[in-house]
Structures are given as structure tokens and as C-alpha cells.
Scaffold this active site. Sequence first.
Site, PDB file in Angstrom:
ATOM      1  N   GLU A   1       0.986  -1.308  -0.055  1.00 12.30           N
ATOM      2  CA  GLU A   1       0.029  -0.151  -0.107  1.00 12.30           C
ATOM      3  C   GLU A   1       0.861   1.245   0.016  1.00 12.30           C
ATOM      4  O   GLU A   1       2.020   1.042   0.530  1.00 12.30           O
ATOM      5  CB  GLU A   1      -0.944   0.060   1.063  1.00 12.30           C
ATOM      6  CG  GLU A   1      -1.847  -1.083   1.243  1.00 12.30           C
ATOM      7  CD  GLU A   1      -2.415  -1.187   2.771  1.00 12.30           C
ATOM      8  OE1 GLU A   1      -2.226  -0.255   3.653  1.00 12.30           O
ATOM      9  OE2 GLU A   1      -3.474  -2.048   3.016  1.00 12.30           O
TER      10      GLU A   1
ATOM     11  N   LYS B   1       1.967   4.906   1.465  1.00  8.73           N
ATOM     12  CA  LYS B   1       2.077   5.222   2.821  1.00  8.73           C
ATOM     13  C   LYS B   1       1.332   6.629   2.929  1.00  8.73           C
ATOM     14  O   LYS B   1       1.602   7.557   2.558  1.00  8.73           O
ATOM     15  CB  LYS B   1       3.591   5.491   3.421  1.00  8.73           C
ATOM     16  CG  LYS B   1       3.453   5.749   4.761  1.00  8.73           C
ATOM     17  CD  LYS B   1       4.896   5.768   5.346  1.00  8.73           C
ATOM     18  CE  LYS B   1       4.919   6.231   6.944  1.00  8.73           C
ATOM     19  NZ  LYS B   1       4.435   7.340   7.332  1.00  8.73           N
TER      20      LYS B   1
ATOM     21  N   GLU C   1      -6.271   6.409   8.316  1.00  3.67           N
ATOM     22  CA  GLU C   1      -5.587   7.570   8.476  1.00  3.67           C
ATOM     23  C   GLU C   1      -6.513   8.700   8.035  1.00  3.67           C
ATOM     24  O   GLU C   1      -7.326   8.214   7.009  1.00  3.67           O
ATOM     25  CB  GLU C   1      -4.454   7.538   7.523  1.00  3.67           C
ATOM     26  CG  GLU C   1      -3.175   8.548   7.718  1.00  3.67           C
ATOM     27  CD  GLU C   1      -2.148   7.990   8.382  1.00  3.67           C
ATOM     28  OE1 GLU C   1      -1.166   8.711   8.669  1.00  3.67           O
ATOM     29  OE2 GLU C   1      -2.011   6.847   8.878  1.00  3.67           O
TER      30      GLU C   1
ATOM     31  N   PHE D   1      -7.748   1.195   6.233  1.00  5.05           N
ATOM     32  CA  PHE D   1      -6.833   0.106   5.879  1.00  5.05           C
ATOM     33  C   PHE D   1      -6.770  -1.279   6.690  1.00  5.05           C
ATOM     34  O   PHE D   1      -6.194  -2.224   6.392  1.00  5.05           O
ATOM     35  CB  PHE D   1      -5.242   0.723   5.699  1.00  5.05           C
ATOM     36  CG  PHE D   1      -4.532   1.310   7.013  1.00  5.05           C
ATOM     37  CD1 PHE D   1      -4.617   0.762   8.060  1.00  5.05           C
ATOM     38  CD2 PHE D   1      -4.479   2.727   6.590  1.00  5.05           C
ATOM     39  CE1 PHE D   1      -3.752   1.363   8.949  1.00  5.05           C
ATOM     40  CE2 PHE D   1      -3.728   3.403   7.662  1.00  5.05           C
ATOM     41  CZ  PHE D   1      -3.554   2.709   8.962  1.00  5.05           C
TER      42      PHE D   1
ATOM     43  N   LYS E   1       2.807  -5.624   3.920  1.00  2.33           N
ATOM     44  CA  LYS E   1       2.205  -6.292   4.941  1.00  2.33           C
ATOM     45  C   LYS E   1       2.306  -7.584   4.869  1.00  2.33           C
ATOM     46  O   LYS E   1       1.623  -8.186   3.468  1.00  2.33           O
ATOM     47  CB  LYS E   1       0.917  -5.853   5.378  1.00  2.33           C
ATOM     48  CG  LYS E   1       0.827  -4.376   5.499  1.00  2.33           C
ATOM     49  CD  LYS E   1      -0.674  -3.796   5.815  1.00  2.33           C
ATOM     50  CE  LYS E   1      -0.569  -2.354   6.098  1.00  2.33           C
ATOM     51  NZ  LYS E   1      -2.370  -1.932   6.413  1.00  2.33           N
TER      52      LYS E   1
END
Length: 759
Positions: free
Chosen positions: A264, A266, A324, A360, A425
Site C-alpha cells: 500500500e 503510505k 488515516e 486500511f 504487510k
Amino acid sequence: MADNIASLIKFSQLCEVFDKTCMLKKQEKSAPLSLFIKEYKDKALNLRKENPNALISFYPALRLILPQLERERAAYGLKEFTLAKRIIKILCLPPQGGDAIRLTSFKSSGNTNIKDFADAAYWILRKHFLDSSGVSILQVNEYLNSISQLNADNNPRGVDEELHNLFRCTNADEQKWLIRIILKDLKLGMGQDRILKLYHPDAVDLFTVNNSLSIVCDTLSDLTVRLHEIEVSMFSPFRPMLSQRCDPVQFKKVFSNNPRLYIENKFDGERFQLHMDNNVFKFFSRNGFDYTSTYGANYSTGGYTPLLKNAFKRHVRNVILDGEMMGWNKKTNQFGSKGMDFDVKHLKPHNVYQPCFCVFDIIFLNDQVLSNKPLCDRLLLLNTIINPVQGVIVTSHRMEATSEQEVIDCLNRSMDREEEGIVFKDVKSLYKSNDLAIPDKVPSEYCSFAKIASGLSNDELKILDEKLGPHWKKKNEGNPEDFGIYWGKEKPDLWIPPNKSCVLLVRGSELVRSADFNTKYTLRFPRILKIRLDKPIYDCLSLSELEELAGTKAVQKLSKRHIELSDLEVVEKEKKIRRRYVPAEIKPVEAKSDILSGYEFCVLSGYEDWGKDDVEISIRERGGSVVLVERSTTLCILAGDDHPRINICKQQNGQCDVVKLEWLRNIINTEEFTLYTPLHMYHICKKTRNRFLGEYDKYGDSYTKNITEEDVPNIIESVKQSVIKNQLPRLIPLNVTNFRKIMPIFHHLRLDIYDMKWL
């Protein structure tokens, strides 16, 4: 009969514990507090036997011991200056009197015995408050609750009255600790984790998850009961799972254990968690602060929640999302960044930016905790519960990578777009609260790294000046090492305490070794890209991370190329040999003479017709040796032109002579060795200077040897430089016509002007 243990424990007892803790050495500091906790719990158990309904929580004491972790009491609205003004008012001190000035200007008092504002206030308060009424821990908390509520109600007069009431029932020593509690810094010399572990071995883990001292005290009241599983619960904040910085070499090891990764981009926003239960919302920041009043508790309140009205599928009863909070530009339909001039936590309706939650991960859904499910399963559920709304709520875009090259391509694309970076991840990873986290504490040491003078606009410089201007200290003002600051050879004219500084985003062309800075590395051609006022100082690059970067090929040229697959190869570090003591690797040469036998040289540069390599060969052909860097056995450094090292040697008073290459050329042409004279020097070391003082005058003319025709132009140049240096009113052109006119200047020269046919 008492119904609360906190009403039986005097605040003065806790203050005595604080005083004892401050006086003890670091390894002994735990003893007084540990004993206090034991006695408190013993009294609590006895009270419970007498009164089964009694409140026996340690929370009233713990929130005074760790005021910086207080989350349930709102702000007091009292800082050092405002406290000083209120104390002056309470004591009816003359505003221009000595005590009032000592309170308002305690930092500039110059008294080294004054540690902080509380210490300065103590010596004034002790003149007015001698006795204590024996106020309890419960009463102190009630006073602080009242001050907090009055401040929230915008009632400064009420705050003054309540603070005065609190001071009237305490003495100066208690007031000193009350001030530190209000300022949320007890200065005990013990970290918060160490204190929490004194209460219970699992207290740090539980607080890490929920950020609540009351939950810690209620859940872990029995030392014999250990915490084996921590569950996430609705409307209770927890520390999110955080990512860890990773360089390409580390990634090689990570990828070998995880052949499938999600990648992904950031985000450059504020970490938030969204809790929703039957259309009732709560929003918590990364550190557990509640922003529900800002964003809205339901679809009809706040500046953000009304935008979420149709964002969740019908089957979603309750949910906790991790993501976020970004700023979405309503005009350009693009995300902003934290470095821009807006705060996503306090956006107003008229602002061009509005909050947009980028999700996320999902931690909780319909009364079920999902933290023990693999990431791939959690994300499948996430995709089924949200109706994405542009600029309001979106799910993070991700791709699955099964090869190292795919990860490298993603990273290079992110670099080209000048984004924050990428996050990868493990698709099978579980959600672990605060796992891989960077500790939220200030580092104890700071190292100098680079000197930067470009990159900011005038407006940005103004912002930086407003932030840092009041806190600069002169070179000799205070000791930087008291603040954990360590320089290398380069020392600034001004310095600033780290806690008053800020983080800068910096770019350089290359990471190189340097002895000038404490990190032993620095950047070539550095420039500032952004001022990151949003980042805490502990979020800057650490020394260990810098050293990891320095061991990566990819960072040697920071802006010249993309990451390549070869950069991920883990290579064994070669044994390092100091370059200073390694002779140049050379090929054999034919010996022509031995006139330089026993002499060692360092060659900086040559001429156009006699290059550096040719000079070194000429030296070796005549028995001399060559080194890359001068050392104690080196005769001199040779330079054929104006090399930058010459000025460095002059400025730093180098310990090795720097000699004009012409001196060596004369030796080779004549095949006769003679030591260099003042006329051959770029830089003279102390030892050689002392020798010259006994053999030559100030113009370089020898006291014992006749000068040659070749020496005269150099002596004339020396005289001319002396004339310039002494600032004579007129410089006389040195040519054939007027040379005889300035003959008196050269009376020390032992030659006849009329025999100088070369003129």
C-alpha cells in the site's frame, strides 16, 4: 465509615514518596513507590473487609503519579507563565517585585539550584504557606477535576478561586508537587513503563492497548492475576498496530519468510480509529485522545460524521476501523499532507480541506473481535461493509506482490511521485496492538548530522523563525550536552534544546562518511524539502536507522537512480582498513635514481602537462613512496594548483607542509635533492615554521645561501604581498623601468642589479 480508600491516604504521604524518589540513585528509585503501592493495596483490602461496597481502586493515586498519561480529565489551561501570574495574584505580590520577577523569569535567573518552575515557586510559596490541613488524595483529585471543568467552561475567575482554595489547604512542599502534576511532568527520573510495572507486570501491555489508567487499575488490581489476553472493546481506545522502517537489505530477509505481501502507499495524515455502534460514533487519535466532539457523535452533529450517513452497509451494527485521517482538497480533488498549512483534527466547514478517512484495517465487526484473524480475511470483510465516498471515506488501494521485483517497482514509482513511501504487510499477519511501534518517548541523545542552508521559501523561513526564534541559545550559553546534544568537529554558532526544535524533511544527493559530525556520516548537497511541525521530535531518523542506511548501496547516491534488484543482495561486510595508513596500490616501475629514497609524499594534484599519476610514478622511480592520505611519516603534501585541501590545511592549521609541485620538478630536472624553502610553500606547519625562522628572512631570502635567478620573481612576489598586507598608500608596478626606483627595498639582497642580464 469511609467508602473510598483514596480519602484515607494523605496527599502529603505521596509527596514524601516523590521527595525520596528524587534523592535516590537510578537503580534505587523504585523502592519508595513500590512500598507506597503495597501499603495502599493492603489498606484497600482491609477497607473492603470492613465495607464490601468501598471503592479501593489505585486509580486516584496513579493519575497523580503519572499525570502525563491522564486521559479522563480535560486540560487545566495552566502553563508555567499563567501559573506564575495566578500565584502572583493569590499571594498579592507586587508585579514588579523580586518574587514576581523570579516567578515569571525563572528560566533566566541563572540559579543552577532551580530545576524547574515548581522549584522556583516553592522558595516563594514557603514564605506564605507553612502548614497543611492534611488534604487527601481524593480531595486533590476533586480540586483538579473542578479546575479542569471550570477551564472547559471558559471560567478563568473560577479557576483562580479553586486554585486558591487548593493552595490554602496545602503547604509549599505539596504545592511544589501539585504544580508538577498540573504541568504533567514530575521529574522523578523514572520512565512511565517502569512505574506501571511496579503496579502490575502486565500494566504496560494493557495501557498500550487502551490508553486508560482507570482500566489498568480496575483490570489488574490483583498482582496474582496475569493478563493473558487483551481484547479490543467498543468505544475504548487502543494503540494501533504500527509499521517499522525497513531498508532494502532488511527487506530481503522479510520477503524470504513472506512470499506473499500486500503493498500500500503510505498515507501522510493522522492515524485514527473509528468506532461505530448503532449509528453512534467515537473517533480516537493514535495516542488515545477523543476527537468525537470535533467530528461528531452521530449523523446530525460535528463536521465530519454527517458525511458518513450512507457509508456503511445495512448489515453493519457496530464496527471498529483503523486508518488515516487525511485532508481532502474539495477544489482540486486531491489529498493534502500534514506538512501543509492545515490541521485535519480541527478543520472548519469553510476550509478548502475536509476530513477523509482512509481505511486500511478492520478490528471489530458486529460484536466480534477480528484481531486474531489473518489480514487477508480481515480485508475481505472490510470490502463488504463500506460504500466508498470520494473525499469522505475510502479503503486503501493495495496490490499483492509475489516477487521482489514487484516490490521494487512499487517503491520506485512512489519515489518518482515524491510520496511518503510504501507499506508492505504479510497477508497472514494478525493485528497486534502497538506491535513494531516506535516508542512515544523523547530520546536522551541527539547527534549532529549535516549543515543545511537552502530549500525554504521566505514564508517557510518565517514559520521556522516563529517556531524556533525564542529558543535559540548562543554558542557559550549553557551546555548542549546537558540536553543530550553532541557535536563533531563542526560546532554551530547557535543551538537549540531538542524539545523546542522541530523535524525537517531533508534530501541530499549522496550519503558520505564525514569526521565533521557526530554521526560519522553526512549528506552531500542537502536541502530542506518540508518543515514537519506535525511530527514529534522522537520521530526523526535514529542513529541506528542511519547506520542501516549507510550499509545499503541504494543510499550512496540518494537522488541519482532507482532501487535495483541487486541492492537487495545481502553481502558480507568487508574488513575495514583505515585508508589513512594504506599505501596506494601501485604497479612496479623502473628505478632511475635514489634521490628521494626514504621520503614519503602525498600528491593532491598535478599540472596539465604532468598529471597526478605521472607525478607519483616519478617519485617512485627515484626511490620515494606515495600515500593516499598524509600521516606522521609523510615529508609533505604536493599540490600543482589551487586545490581545496590547501585552504583546509591553512584554516585548520594542518600538521603537514603543503608544497608547490614546482619544487619537486626542480629536483627531478637537476637530479639533486634540496629541501623546500619558504618560497615553495602553500602552507607551513609549526615544526617547519620554526626551522624557517632561523634560516630565512620574512621574504624567503636565505641567510646562508645565495639566491638564484629563479628565486628572484618569488622574492619580488613575497615583497609585493608584504606591501599589500601592510596597506601602503600606493602599490608600485614591478617592471624593468621602475625596478631601480624601488632598489632600497631590496637592500638585503646580495646581488648587483646591473649584472642581472635577465631583466
